[in-house]
Design a protein around this motif. Structure first.
Motif, PDB file in Angstrom:
ATOM      1  N   LEU A 169       0.813  -1.217   0.000  1.00 54.39           N
ATOM      2  CA  LEU A 169       0.000   0.000   0.000  1.00 54.39           C
ATOM      3  C   LEU A 169       0.847   1.268   0.000  1.00 54.39           C
ATOM      4  O   LEU A 169       0.340   2.351  -0.262  1.00 54.39           O
ATOM      5  CB  LEU A 169      -0.906   0.036   1.232  1.00 54.39           C
ATOM      6  N   GLY A 170       2.114   1.136   0.357  1.00 54.43           N
ATOM      7  CA  GLY A 170       2.964   2.306   0.502  1.00 54.43           C
ATOM      8  C   GLY A 170       2.742   3.012   1.826  1.00 54.43           C
ATOM      9  O   GLY A 170       2.962   4.215   1.945  1.00 54.43           O
ATOM     10  N   VAL A 171       2.305   2.265   2.831  1.00 53.79           N
ATOM     11  CA  VAL A 171       2.032   2.810   4.158  1.00 53.79           C
ATOM     12  C   VAL A 171       3.256   2.599   5.041  1.00 53.79           C
ATOM     13  O   VAL A 171       3.838   1.516   5.065  1.00 53.79           O
ATOM     14  CB  VAL A 171       0.797   2.115   4.783  1.00 53.79           C
ATOM     15  N   THR A 172       3.630   3.657   5.773  1.00 56.91           N
ATOM     16  CA  THR A 172       4.737   3.553   6.718  1.00 56.91           C
ATOM     17  C   THR A 172       4.246   3.870   8.126  1.00 56.91           C
ATOM     18  O   THR A 172       3.174   4.462   8.300  1.00 56.91           O
ATOM     19  CB  THR A 172       5.882   4.518   6.345  1.00 56.91           C
ATOM     20  N   ALA A 173       5.031   3.500   9.113  1.00 54.35           N
ATOM     21  CA  ALA A 173       4.632   3.625  10.512  1.00 54.35           C
ATOM     22  C   ALA A 173       4.305   5.058  10.921  1.00 54.35           C
ATOM     23  O   ALA A 173       3.416   5.282  11.728  1.00 54.35           O
ATOM     24  CB  ALA A 173       5.728   3.066  11.414  1.00 54.35           C
ATOM     25  N   GLY A 174       4.990   6.046  10.388  1.00 52.67           N
ATOM     26  CA  GLY A 174       4.792   7.421  10.819  1.00 52.67           C
ATOM     27  C   GLY A 174       3.671   8.175  10.118  1.00 52.67           C
ATOM     28  O   GLY A 174       3.438   9.341  10.410  1.00 52.67           O
ATOM     29  N   MET A 175       2.939   7.523   9.227  1.00 48.34           N
ATOM     30  CA  MET A 175       1.896   8.221   8.469  1.00 48.34           C
ATOM     31  C   MET A 175       0.697   8.558   9.348  1.00 48.34           C
ATOM     32  O   MET A 175       0.300   7.757  10.184  1.00 48.34           O
ATOM     33  CB  MET A 175       1.407   7.365   7.303  1.00 48.34           C
ATOM     34  N   ASN A 176       0.110   9.720   9.095  1.00 49.70           N
ATOM     35  CA  ASN A 176      -1.098  10.073   9.830  1.00 49.70           C
ATOM     36  C   ASN A 176      -2.322   9.439   9.157  1.00 49.70           C
ATOM     37  O   ASN A 176      -2.218   8.859   8.069  1.00 49.70           O
ATOM     38  CB  ASN A 176      -1.243  11.592   9.947  1.00 49.70           C
ATOM     39  N   ASP A 177      -3.479   9.549   9.804  1.00 46.91           N
ATOM     40  CA  ASP A 177      -4.693   8.903   9.300  1.00 46.91           C
ATOM     41  C   ASP A 177      -5.053   9.377   7.889  1.00 46.91           C
ATOM     42  O   ASP A 177      -5.453   8.582   7.044  1.00 46.91           O
ATOM     43  CB  ASP A 177      -5.865   9.162  10.239  1.00 46.91           C
ATOM     44  N   LYS A 178      -4.921  10.672   7.640  1.00 42.29           N
ATOM     45  CA  LYS A 178      -5.275  11.211   6.328  1.00 42.29           C
ATOM     46  C   LYS A 178      -4.437  10.575   5.224  1.00 42.29           C
ATOM     47  O   LYS A 178      -4.964  10.172   4.188  1.00 42.29           O
ATOM     48  CB  LYS A 178      -5.087  12.725   6.327  1.00 42.29           C
ATOM     49  N   ALA A 179      -3.143  10.451   5.458  1.00 48.54           N
ATOM     50  CA  ALA A 179      -2.253   9.858   4.454  1.00 48.54           C
ATOM     51  C   ALA A 179      -2.565   8.382   4.233  1.00 48.54           C
ATOM     52  O   ALA A 179      -2.551   7.902   3.097  1.00 48.54           O
ATOM     53  CB  ALA A 179      -0.797  10.039   4.879  1.00 48.54           C
ATOM     54  N   VAL A 180      -2.868   7.663   5.311  1.00 48.89           N
ATOM     55  CA  VAL A 180      -3.217   6.238   5.182  1.00 48.89           C
ATOM     56  C   VAL A 180      -4.497   6.095   4.368  1.00 48.89           C
ATOM     57  O   VAL A 180      -4.585   5.261   3.456  1.00 48.89           O
ATOM     58  CB  VAL A 180      -3.378   5.577   6.574  1.00 48.89           C
ATOM     59  N   LYS A 181      -5.488   6.923   4.651  1.00 40.57           N
ATOM     60  CA  LYS A 181      -6.752   6.855   3.906  1.00 40.57           C
ATOM     61  C   LYS A 181      -6.547   7.202   2.436  1.00 40.57           C
ATOM     62  O   LYS A 181      -7.191   6.620   1.553  1.00 40.57           O
ATOM     63  CB  LYS A 181      -7.787   7.769   4.537  1.00 40.57           C
ATOM     64  N   ALA A 205      -7.563   4.740  -0.574  1.00 44.13           N
ATOM     65  CA  ALA A 205      -8.442   5.186  -1.655  1.00 44.13           C
ATOM     66  C   ALA A 205      -7.797   4.894  -3.013  1.00 44.13           C
ATOM     67  O   ALA A 205      -8.471   4.433  -3.939  1.00 44.13           O
ATOM     68  CB  ALA A 205      -8.743   6.673  -1.504  1.00 44.13           C
ATOM     69  N   GLN A 206      -6.502   5.132  -3.115  1.00 44.70           N
ATOM     70  CA  GLN A 206      -5.800   4.817  -4.362  1.00 44.70           C
ATOM     71  C   GLN A 206      -5.844   3.318  -4.631  1.00 44.70           C
ATOM     72  O   GLN A 206      -6.089   2.892  -5.767  1.00 44.70           O
ATOM     73  CB  GLN A 206      -4.354   5.283  -4.281  1.00 44.70           C
ATOM     74  N   HIS A 207      -5.613   2.517  -3.603  1.00 47.18           N
ATOM     75  CA  HIS A 207      -5.600   1.061  -3.762  1.00 47.18           C
ATOM     76  C   HIS A 207      -6.958   0.541  -4.247  1.00 47.18           C
ATOM     77  O   HIS A 207      -7.019  -0.310  -5.134  1.00 47.18           O
ATOM     78  CB  HIS A 207      -5.219   0.395  -2.438  1.00 47.18           C
ATOM     79  N   PHE A 208      -8.044   1.052  -3.646  1.00 46.97           N
ATOM     80  CA  PHE A 208      -9.386   0.581  -4.010  1.00 46.97           C
ATOM     81  C   PHE A 208      -9.993   1.375  -5.165  1.00 46.97           C
ATOM     82  O   PHE A 208     -11.114   1.099  -5.578  1.00 46.97           O
ATOM     83  CB  PHE A 208     -10.313   0.637  -2.787  1.00 46.97           C
ATOM     84  N   ASP A 209      -9.247   2.364  -5.672  1.00 46.49           N
ATOM     85  CA  ASP A 209      -9.689   3.185  -6.795  1.00 46.49           C
ATOM     86  C   ASP A 209     -11.035   3.852  -6.505  1.00 46.49           C
ATOM     87  O   ASP A 209     -11.989   3.744  -7.277  1.00 46.49           O
ATOM     88  CB  ASP A 209      -9.757   2.357  -8.080  1.00 46.49           C
ATOM     89  N   VAL A 210     -11.087   4.509  -5.342  1.00 45.43           N
ATOM     90  CA  VAL A 210     -12.276   5.254  -4.937  1.00 45.43           C
ATOM     91  C   VAL A 210     -11.834   6.642  -4.472  1.00 45.43           C
ATOM     92  O   VAL A 210     -10.651   6.877  -4.210  1.00 45.43           O
ATOM     93  CB  VAL A 210     -13.052   4.546  -3.796  1.00 45.43           C
ATOM     94  N   ARG A 211     -12.789   7.552  -4.352  1.00 43.89           N
ATOM     95  CA  ARG A 211     -12.472   8.876  -3.810  1.00 43.89           C
ATOM     96  C   ARG A 211     -12.175   8.756  -2.322  1.00 43.89           C
ATOM     97  O   ARG A 211     -12.759   7.933  -1.624  1.00 43.89           O
ATOM     98  CB  ARG A 211     -13.653   9.818  -4.039  1.00 43.89           C
ATOM     99  N   ARG A 212     -11.280   9.611  -1.840  1.00 42.27           N
ATOM    100  CA  ARG A 212     -10.881   9.553  -0.431  1.00 42.27           C
ATOM    101  C   ARG A 212     -12.046   9.797   0.516  1.00 42.27           C
ATOM    102  O   ARG A 212     -12.094   9.243   1.610  1.00 42.27           O
ATOM    103  CB  ARG A 212      -9.753  10.538  -0.144  1.00 42.27           C
ATOM    104  N   ASP A 213     -13.022  10.576   0.118  1.00 44.03           N
ATOM    105  CA  ASP A 213     -14.147  10.853   1.013  1.00 44.03           C
ATOM    106  C   ASP A 213     -14.977   9.610   1.318  1.00 44.03           C
ATOM    107  O   ASP A 213     -15.713   9.583   2.301  1.00 44.03           O
ATOM    108  CB  ASP A 213     -15.020  11.989   0.479  1.00 44.03           C
ATOM    109  N   ARG A 214     -14.830   8.550   0.524  1.00 45.29           N
ATOM    110  CA  ARG A 214     -15.512   7.280   0.828  1.00 45.29           C
ATOM    111  C   ARG A 214     -14.987   6.664   2.115  1.00 45.29           C
ATOM    112  O   ARG A 214     -15.654   5.852   2.736  1.00 45.29           O
ATOM    113  CB  ARG A 214     -15.309   6.271  -0.313  1.00 45.29           C
ATOM    114  N   LEU A 215     -13.775   7.045   2.518  1.00 45.74           N
ATOM    115  CA  LEU A 215     -13.163   6.499   3.726  1.00 45.74           C
ATOM    116  C   LEU A 215     -13.182   7.498   4.886  1.00 45.74           C
ATOM    117  O   LEU A 215     -12.592   7.251   5.931  1.00 45.74           O
ATOM    118  CB  LEU A 215     -11.721   6.086   3.421  1.00 45.74           C
ATOM    119  N   GLU A 216     -13.859   8.617   4.708  1.00 48.83           N
ATOM    120  CA  GLU A 216     -13.859   9.700   5.688  1.00 48.83           C
ATOM    121  C   GLU A 216     -14.280   9.239   7.083  1.00 48.83           C
ATOM    122  O   GLU A 216     -13.674   9.624   8.077  1.00 48.83           O
ATOM    123  CB  GLU A 216     -14.778  10.828   5.219  1.00 48.83           C
ATOM    124  N   THR A 217     -15.305   8.411   7.172  1.00 45.14           N
ATOM    125  CA  THR A 217     -15.816   7.989   8.485  1.00 45.14           C
ATOM    126  C   THR A 217     -15.136   6.727   9.014  1.00 45.14           C
ATOM    127  O   THR A 217     -15.494   6.251  10.091  1.00 45.14           O
ATOM    128  CB  THR A 217     -17.340   7.747   8.423  1.00 45.14           C
TER     129      THR A 217
END
Length: 66
Positions: free
Chosen positions: A18-30, A34-46
């Motif tokens: 996923l390209g996720v690292t330990a120091g990433m904040n929630d926004k960056a992880v989401k 979103a890129q991985h699932f090919d959806v808009r980031r707001d789909r993961l907002e909640t």
């Protein structure tokens, strides 16, 4: 490991996939999810991100009770 519950399905994906690292904040992880699932980031907002002592991430929809 990143454990994800998305649209009724569960996924286990390695952080490097996923390209996720330990120091990433929630926004960056989401954003990466979103890129991985090919959806808009707001789909993961909640979605909630739980950081486990083992270093694993659990990402799931917010639980509503009552």
């Amino acid at each position: 490991m990143v454990h994800i519950r998305f649209e009724g399905r569960s996924y286990d994906i390695a952080e490097n996939q996923l390209g996720v690292t330990a120091g990433m904040n929630d926004k960056a992880v989401k954003e990466r999810l979103a890129q991985h699932f090919d959806v808009r980031r707001d789909r993961l907002e909640t979605y909630v991100i739980e950081r486990r002592p083992s270093g694993d991430l659990i990402i799931r929809p917010e639980a509503v009770y009552g």
